[in-house]
Design a protein around this motif. Sequence first.
Motif, short mmCIF file in Angstrom:
data_model
loop_
_atom_site.label_atom_id
_atom_site.label_comp_id
_atom_site.label_asym_id
_atom_site.label_seq_id
_atom_site.Cartn_x
_atom_site.Cartn_y
_atom_site.Cartn_z
N ASP A 84 38.09 43.58 48.49
CA ASP A 84 37.93 44.55 49.40
C ASP A 84 38.24 46.07 49.21
O ASP A 84 38.24 46.83 50.25
CB ASP A 84 38.92 44.22 50.83
CG ASP A 84 40.11 43.84 50.44
OD1 ASP A 84 40.37 44.36 49.36
OD2 ASP A 84 40.84 43.57 51.49
N GLU A 92 31.76 45.31 48.87
CA GLU A 92 32.78 44.53 48.82
C GLU A 92 32.30 43.04 48.43
O GLU A 92 31.17 42.64 48.79
CB GLU A 92 33.60 44.40 50.41
CG GLU A 92 33.88 45.67 50.87
CD GLU A 92 34.89 45.63 52.12
OE1 GLU A 92 34.74 44.38 52.67
OE2 GLU A 92 35.30 46.56 52.59
N SER A 154 37.45 37.18 52.60
CA SER A 154 37.04 37.99 51.45
C SER A 154 37.30 37.08 50.13
O SER A 154 36.49 37.30 49.10
CB SER A 154 38.12 39.31 51.08
OG SER A 154 39.24 39.16 51.16
#
Length: 248
Positions: A84, A92, A154
């Motif tokens: 991130d 990202e 993420s």
Amino acid sequence: QGAIMGGALTALEPDLTQSVLDVTGMNYSTLLSRSTDSGQYLDIPDIGLWANYPGLERRPLILSLMQLLWDRGEGNGYAQHMTDDPLPDTPEHHVLLQLAYGDHQVSNVAAEVEARTIGAQVHTPELDPGRHWADATDPLFGLTEINSYPFSGSAAMVYYDGGPLGFDGDQDCTDESMDPQHGTAPAPLVNLPPNPVSVYGCDPHSYPRRSLDGVTHAASWLSPAGSIDQCETSGTPRPCYANGYTGP
């Protein structure tokens, strides 16, 4: 080397957002001394690294100096920007770290360091009781557990356990002396490779990519939706398994 250098590739890659690093780790200065792959080079008489640096107190320094060069080409130098906090002109990235429990070639210690650095959350339950190599009261210190599935954050870290020492699994053991004992014991806590096989069992390095749990996770993470589900049996959450192992 795919999942080690793949961490650097992921951070630099402008054309993808999803990445699976199978049996991953970072920081060669940690990986080498804990890998069964490295001994055949480090221990060569006269020309091996250890022959030229016999003093144990010097070896960590030598490896740390070498790491300054390795940082340019492996995940250790890029992990801070892998998810991130992307590098300029890159998106990202969403990263799945797949660990083979007790891996003889790529230490789980190095994979957990990578997980902390990129902010990965851990699949739960992560392992059966007593299987993690660290303190039983806090086996995954500094890592956050996934508390809701399907998970599409993420980064995720998942252990795949091929069973304890003595388990007769469905993957061939590379060391014939262990057949049919295909299971794997916890790796050493010190900077040494998991030798001999009579103590540490079979190398599970290939287990995740040959297991239903591992392949299912890789496929779903690389799909447009980009998520993983919890490993379960008949609706009951469990650790993720490999090598035909189904739990204690």
